[in-house]
Design a protein around this motif. Structure first.
Motif, PDB file in Angstrom:
ATOM      1  N   VAL A 214       0.807  -1.368   0.017  1.00 46.69           N
ATOM      2  CA  VAL A 214       0.067   0.020   0.006  1.00 46.69           C
ATOM      3  C   VAL A 214       0.743   1.345  -0.090  1.00 46.69           C
ATOM      4  CG1 VAL A 214      -1.741   1.265   1.353  1.00 46.69           C
ATOM      5  CG2 VAL A 214      -1.881  -1.142   1.100  1.00 46.69           C
ATOM      6  N   VAL A 215       2.148   1.278   0.787  1.00 48.37           N
ATOM      7  CA  VAL A 215       2.774   2.392   1.017  1.00 48.37           C
ATOM      8  C   VAL A 215       3.342   2.645  -0.508  1.00 48.37           C
ATOM      9  CG1 VAL A 215       4.880   3.404   1.891  1.00 48.37           C
ATOM     10  CG2 VAL A 215       3.121   2.333   3.289  1.00 48.37           C
ATOM     11  N   LEU A 216       3.911   1.633  -1.077  1.00 50.56           N
ATOM     12  CA  LEU A 216       4.660   1.622  -2.563  1.00 50.56           C
ATOM     13  C   LEU A 216       3.555   2.437  -3.434  1.00 50.56           C
ATOM     14  CD1 LEU A 216       6.568  -1.802  -2.592  1.00 50.56           C
ATOM     15  CD2 LEU A 216       7.623   0.458  -2.611  1.00 50.56           C
ATOM     16  N   LEU A 217       2.414   1.843  -3.497  1.00 53.15           N
ATOM     17  CA  LEU A 217       1.550   2.193  -4.505  1.00 53.15           C
ATOM     18  C   LEU A 217       1.038   3.641  -4.010  1.00 53.15           C
ATOM     19  CD1 LEU A 217      -0.532  -1.323  -4.786  1.00 53.15           C
ATOM     20  CD2 LEU A 217       1.178  -0.138  -6.719  1.00 53.15           C
ATOM     21  N   ARG A 218       0.625   3.983  -3.088  1.00 56.43           N
ATOM     22  CA  ARG A 218       0.210   5.278  -2.789  1.00 56.43           C
ATOM     23  C   ARG A 218       1.215   6.354  -2.931  1.00 56.43           C
ATOM     24  NH1 ARG A 218      -4.887   5.719   0.420  1.00 56.43           N
ATOM     25  NH2 ARG A 218      -4.178   7.802   0.935  1.00 56.43           N
ATOM     26  N   VAL A 219       2.420   6.114  -2.342  1.00 58.01           N
ATOM     27  CA  VAL A 219       3.520   7.114  -2.295  1.00 58.01           C
ATOM     28  C   VAL A 219       4.278   7.191  -3.580  1.00 58.01           C
ATOM     29  CG1 VAL A 219       5.584   7.747  -0.953  1.00 58.01           C
ATOM     30  CG2 VAL A 219       3.690   6.771   0.472  1.00 58.01           C
ATOM     31  N   LEU A 220       4.730   6.124  -4.115  1.00 55.22           N
ATOM     32  CA  LEU A 220       5.484   6.361  -5.323  1.00 55.22           C
ATOM     33  C   LEU A 220       4.699   6.177  -6.592  1.00 55.22           C
ATOM     34  CD1 LEU A 220       8.520   3.668  -4.406  1.00 55.22           C
ATOM     35  CD2 LEU A 220       8.285   6.263  -4.170  1.00 55.22           C
ATOM     36  N   VAL A 221       3.551   5.300  -6.521  1.00 56.86           N
ATOM     37  CA  VAL A 221       2.782   5.347  -7.759  1.00 56.86           C
ATOM     38  C   VAL A 221       1.632   6.455  -7.790  1.00 56.86           C
ATOM     39  CG1 VAL A 221       1.305   3.980  -9.511  1.00 56.86           C
ATOM     40  CG2 VAL A 221       3.316   2.760  -8.201  1.00 56.86           C
ATOM     41  N   GLY A 222       1.218   6.732  -6.778  1.00 56.35           N
ATOM     42  CA  GLY A 222      -0.099   7.765  -6.539  1.00 56.35           C
ATOM     43  C   GLY A 222      -1.322   7.158  -6.595  1.00 56.35           C
ATOM     44  N   ILE A 223      -1.650   5.570  -6.738  1.00 53.02           N
ATOM     45  CA  ILE A 223      -2.785   5.406  -6.745  1.00 53.02           C
ATOM     46  C   ILE A 223      -3.718   5.619  -5.591  1.00 53.02           C
ATOM     47  CG2 ILE A 223      -4.351   3.079  -6.633  1.00 53.02           C
ATOM     48  CD1 ILE A 223      -1.921   1.640  -8.152  1.00 53.02           C
ATOM     49  N   LYS A 224      -5.029   5.901  -5.786  1.00 51.20           N
ATOM     50  CA  LYS A 224      -5.794   6.438  -4.732  1.00 51.20           C
ATOM     51  C   LYS A 224      -6.767   5.396  -4.077  1.00 51.20           C
ATOM     52  CE  LYS A 224      -6.434  11.249  -6.286  1.00 51.20           C
ATOM     53  NZ  LYS A 224      -7.553  12.320  -6.911  1.00 51.20           N
ATOM     54  N   THR A 225      -6.936   4.870  -2.670  1.00 49.73           N
ATOM     55  CA  THR A 225      -7.744   4.138  -2.510  1.00 49.73           C
ATOM     56  C   THR A 225      -8.723   4.532  -1.642  1.00 49.73           C
ATOM     57  OG1 THR A 225      -6.069   3.836  -0.384  1.00 49.73           O
ATOM     58  CG2 THR A 225      -5.764   2.338  -2.480  1.00 49.73           C
ATOM     59  N   SER A 226      -9.826   3.934  -1.430  1.00 46.07           N
ATOM     60  CA  SER A 226     -10.811   4.250  -0.288  1.00 46.07           C
ATOM     61  C   SER A 226     -10.444   3.875   0.880  1.00 46.07           C
ATOM     62  CB  SER A 226     -12.297   3.736  -1.111  1.00 46.07           C
ATOM     63  OG  SER A 226     -13.076   4.020  -0.035  1.00 46.07           O
ATOM     64  N   GLY A 227      -9.809   4.518   1.687  1.00 44.28           N
ATOM     65  CA  GLY A 227      -9.479   4.253   3.001  1.00 44.28           C
ATOM     66  C   GLY A 227      -7.924   3.711   2.734  1.00 44.28           C
ATOM     67  N   THR A 228      -7.249   4.003   3.947  1.00 42.96           N
ATOM     68  CA  THR A 228      -5.705   3.876   3.895  1.00 42.96           C
ATOM     69  C   THR A 228      -5.417   2.508   3.724  1.00 42.96           C
ATOM     70  OG1 THR A 228      -5.414   5.889   5.146  1.00 42.96           O
ATOM     71  CG2 THR A 228      -3.498   4.432   4.915  1.00 42.96           C
ATOM     72  N   PHE A 229      -5.776   1.567   4.697  1.00 44.62           N
ATOM     73  CA  PHE A 229      -5.393   0.149   4.741  1.00 44.62           C
ATOM     74  C   PHE A 229      -6.548  -0.916   4.353  1.00 44.62           C
ATOM     75  CE2 PHE A 229      -1.872   2.425   6.936  1.00 44.62           C
ATOM     76  CZ  PHE A 229      -0.773   1.698   6.108  1.00 44.62           C
ATOM     77  N   MET A 230      -7.674  -0.426   3.819  1.00 48.52           N
ATOM     78  CA  MET A 230      -8.738  -1.318   3.534  1.00 48.52           C
ATOM     79  C   MET A 230      -8.230  -2.126   2.483  1.00 48.52           C
ATOM     80  SD  MET A 230     -11.016  -1.698   1.052  1.00 48.52           S
ATOM     81  CE  MET A 230     -11.445  -0.259   0.186  1.00 48.52           C
ATOM     82  N   PRO A 231      -7.192  -2.033   1.364  1.00 49.34           N
ATOM     83  CA  PRO A 231      -6.976  -2.895   0.431  1.00 49.34           C
ATOM     84  C   PRO A 231      -6.302  -4.029   1.095  1.00 49.34           C
ATOM     85  CG  PRO A 231      -6.632  -0.877  -0.369  1.00 49.34           C
ATOM     86  CD  PRO A 231      -6.952  -0.595   0.950  1.00 49.34           C
ATOM     87  N   VAL A 232      -5.533  -3.859   2.368  1.00 46.70           N
ATOM     88  CA  VAL A 232      -5.075  -5.026   2.943  1.00 46.70           C
ATOM     89  C   VAL A 232      -5.809  -5.923   3.478  1.00 46.70           C
ATOM     90  CG1 VAL A 232      -3.071  -5.537   4.757  1.00 46.70           C
ATOM     91  CG2 VAL A 232      -2.845  -3.406   3.662  1.00 46.70           C
ATOM     92  N   LEU A 233      -6.923  -5.646   4.268  1.00 49.56           N
ATOM     93  CA  LEU A 233      -8.040  -6.413   4.790  1.00 49.56           C
ATOM     94  C   LEU A 233      -8.758  -7.312   3.759  1.00 49.56           C
ATOM     95  CD1 LEU A 233      -9.223  -4.024   7.617  1.00 49.56           C
ATOM     96  CD2 LEU A 233      -7.581  -5.932   7.820  1.00 49.56           C
ATOM     97  N   ILE A 234      -8.953  -6.245   2.541  1.00 52.74           N
ATOM     98  CA  ILE A 234      -9.595  -7.132   1.406  1.00 52.74           C
ATOM     99  C   ILE A 234      -8.553  -8.174   0.905  1.00 52.74           C
ATOM    100  CG2 ILE A 234     -10.534  -6.688  -0.722  1.00 52.74           C
ATOM    101  CD1 ILE A 234     -12.196  -5.664   1.460  1.00 52.74           C
ATOM    102  N   ALA A 235      -7.535  -7.713   0.890  1.00 43.24           N
ATOM    103  CA  ALA A 235      -6.239  -8.968   0.246  1.00 43.24           C
ATOM    104  C   ALA A 235      -6.436 -10.087   1.434  1.00 43.24           C
ATOM    105  CB  ALA A 235      -4.927  -8.225   0.329  1.00 43.24           C
ATOM    106  N   LEU A 236      -6.457  -9.768   2.573  1.00 39.92           N
ATOM    107  CA  LEU A 236      -6.347 -10.989   3.506  1.00 39.92           C
ATOM    108  C   LEU A 236      -7.786 -11.765   3.203  1.00 39.92           C
ATOM    109  CD1 LEU A 236      -5.263  -9.438   6.941  1.00 39.92           C
ATOM    110  CD2 LEU A 236      -4.066 -11.287   5.531  1.00 39.92           C
TER     111      LEU A 236
END
Length: 507
Positions: A322-344
């Protein structure tokens, strides 16, 4: 403000993580990659004796960790007998006891022995020189001459032992050696001659490992110590061969009896052995269950907790993605770490089932949330209603999937319901304030981030390393701290400069 403390913390985290991981790999033989195979020997000792209708006490020597081998597990079969293990400076022993026994008795001891090139034997204490026992005539003269001849051709204790074995059992065997062998067994004679010459030595026993062999016995070896006792050598008492063969498992190394039976007669012990290969992680699991603080590991926990932590330890990998994609790539997500929980959740459901379930739940939830907006509810009540709605949607989809025979649809219950409810609420507000385009961008970014995080977290190598090397968590922390200091452009922001490059004159 000085950045030195920050870089010092990052450096310490990296050093600690790498050091802990390398230590576990070298000291405890944890493989870097999953699927590595290790050779394991199954060795069984069968003890037979005749009990004399009374109390019986059986004392049996046991193998220990040593060069090339590590003891993984031990088991015994001794119906009605009490069992205790003892360890002292001479080694490890098992003691069976019973108040009354009669007739033929059989006791079994089995061990799993891991072939481990990195394993080392614990330090050996040199035996004390026994009090000199006078020889009877004419053996005293023969012993003195054998010692003097071998001593003259040697330079140290090791070469003296080698020459002495050749004089007693080798091609240089003379009349004196043959005379001594009429009264003494070969190994006993060699140890006595070495001790008489002031060389500390003792007889030890080892088992030659050969796959599929049954009813084997231990062989005798001679252990010779240097003058300062910081080094020792192993010799075969018959051939004089120096060194420990790769397939030799030293069984008794303290110069004690292999088997002692009180209250029984005709005692003997035979050995059977088989070898097989098994995954390295499984081969060392029992060894890791006795972790110390320096070898802190999840393997010391019960299996149920181990399975839980195997998933929990993957969360930092998802956070790094998430840090790589948000900080370096600039992808916007709905919630900061919601994608991690969805990945789990994807890990539990599989990627295809998880994607379909996520899209269905969010889509239906947005429709229902849109209706709730017309009721003018307070925030807490509205979010609570959305949570109940999400639970109802998941329940309905699970029942429908079961009715039509799609058992994979039942795993949709692994989705984090509270997070989904907040995601639906946030997307609904975003739709009202920014429009559907922003919803699609953040929703698509969240889903893409969740998929990439799932691919990273579900990788077998990543799962193996995060579970077996806790030092990796320090390395991940250091990498996230470094990324947290990035202040440059994101990759998706570079498109803003595209009109400038288009206006530049072409050469």
């Amino acid at each position: 403000m000085s950045r030195l403390p920050f870089y010092a913390i990052v450096g310490l985290l990296l050093i600690a993580g790498i050091a802990m991981s390398v230590h576990r790999h070298l000291q405890f033989e944890i493989p870097w990659l999953p699927g590595e195979q290790r050779q394991v020997w199954e060795v069984e000792a069968m003890i037979n004796f005749n009990a004399q209708d009374g109390p019986v006490e059986v004392d049996f020597s046991l193998p220990s960790h040593q060069q090339g081998f590590r003891v993984l597990t031990e088991n015994t079969a001794s119906s009605g007998y009490g069992l205790a293990y003892h360890a002292d400076e001479f080694g490890r022993r098992a003691q069976w006891t019973i108040r009354e026994a009669a007739g033929s008795q059989q006791l079994y001891y089995s061990a799993q022995i891991l072939v481990s090139p990195e394993a080392q034997m614990t330090s050996q204490t040199a035996p004390e020189l026994p009090p000199e026992t006078p020889w009877e005539r004419p053996y005293d003269t023969a012993a003195t001459e054998v010692i003097e001849q071998a001593w003259a051709r040697s330079a140290d204790n090791a070469t003296f032992a080698r020459e002495l074995i050749r004089d007693v059992n080798g091609d240089r065997q003379g009349e004196n050696a043959r005379l001594l062998l009429t009264q003494f067994e070969s190994t006993e004679l060699l140890v006595r001659l070495l001790n008489q010459a002031g060389v500390k030595a003792r007889a030890i026993s080892g088992l030659m490992l050969e796959d599929g062999r049954r009813r084997q016995t231990l062989s005798n070896w001679i252990q010779v110590f240097s003058d300062n006792e910081d080094q020792w050598w192993l010799f075969h008492p018959k051939s004089g061969e120096q060194g420990k063969p790769e397939n030799l498992l030293l069984w008794e190394t303290g110069g004690q009896a292999i088997l002692e039976v009180q209250g029984g007669t005709n005692s003997r012990v035979t050995f059977s052995m088989l070898t097989h290969s098994q995954p390295a992680s499984a081969a060392v699991r029992n060894h890791l269950s006795d972790d110390t603080l320096l070898n802190f590991s999840i393997h010391s926990l019960p299996l149920e907790e181990q399975a839980l932590f195997q998933t929990i330890l993957l969360i930092p990998i998802g956070a790094l993605m998430v840090v790589l994609l948000r900080v370096l790539v600039g992808i916007k997500t709905s919630g900061t770490f919601m994608p991690v929980l969805i990945a789990l959740a994807f890990i539990q459901t599989s990627l295809s089932t998880g994607l379909v379930g996520f899209l269905l739940v969010v889509s239906v939830g947005l429709v229902i949330r849109n209706y709730l907006s017309y009721l003018n509810l307070l925030l807490v009540a509205r979010v609570s209603a959305v949570i109940i709605t999400v639970i109802a949607i998941i329940s309905v989809f699970s029942v429908l999937a079961y009715r039509v025979g799609l058992n994979a649809g039942l795993t949709i219950t692994f989705f984090p319901m509270i997070i989904l409810a907040w995601t639906i609420e946030r997307m609904s507000i975003l739709w009202e304030e920014e429009g559907p385009k922003e919803v699609l961008m953040q929703g698509g970014g969240s889903l893409a981030t969740a998929v990439l995080a799932f691919l990273a977290m579900n990788n077998p190598v990543v799962r193996h390393i995060t579970f077996n090397f806790l030092g990796v968590q320090f390395i991940l922390m250091a990498l996230i701290l470094i990324l947290g200091n990035y202040t440059g452009y994101r990759l998706l922001e570079l498109r803003r400069f595209k009109p400038i490059t288009d206006d530049e004159p072409k050469p």
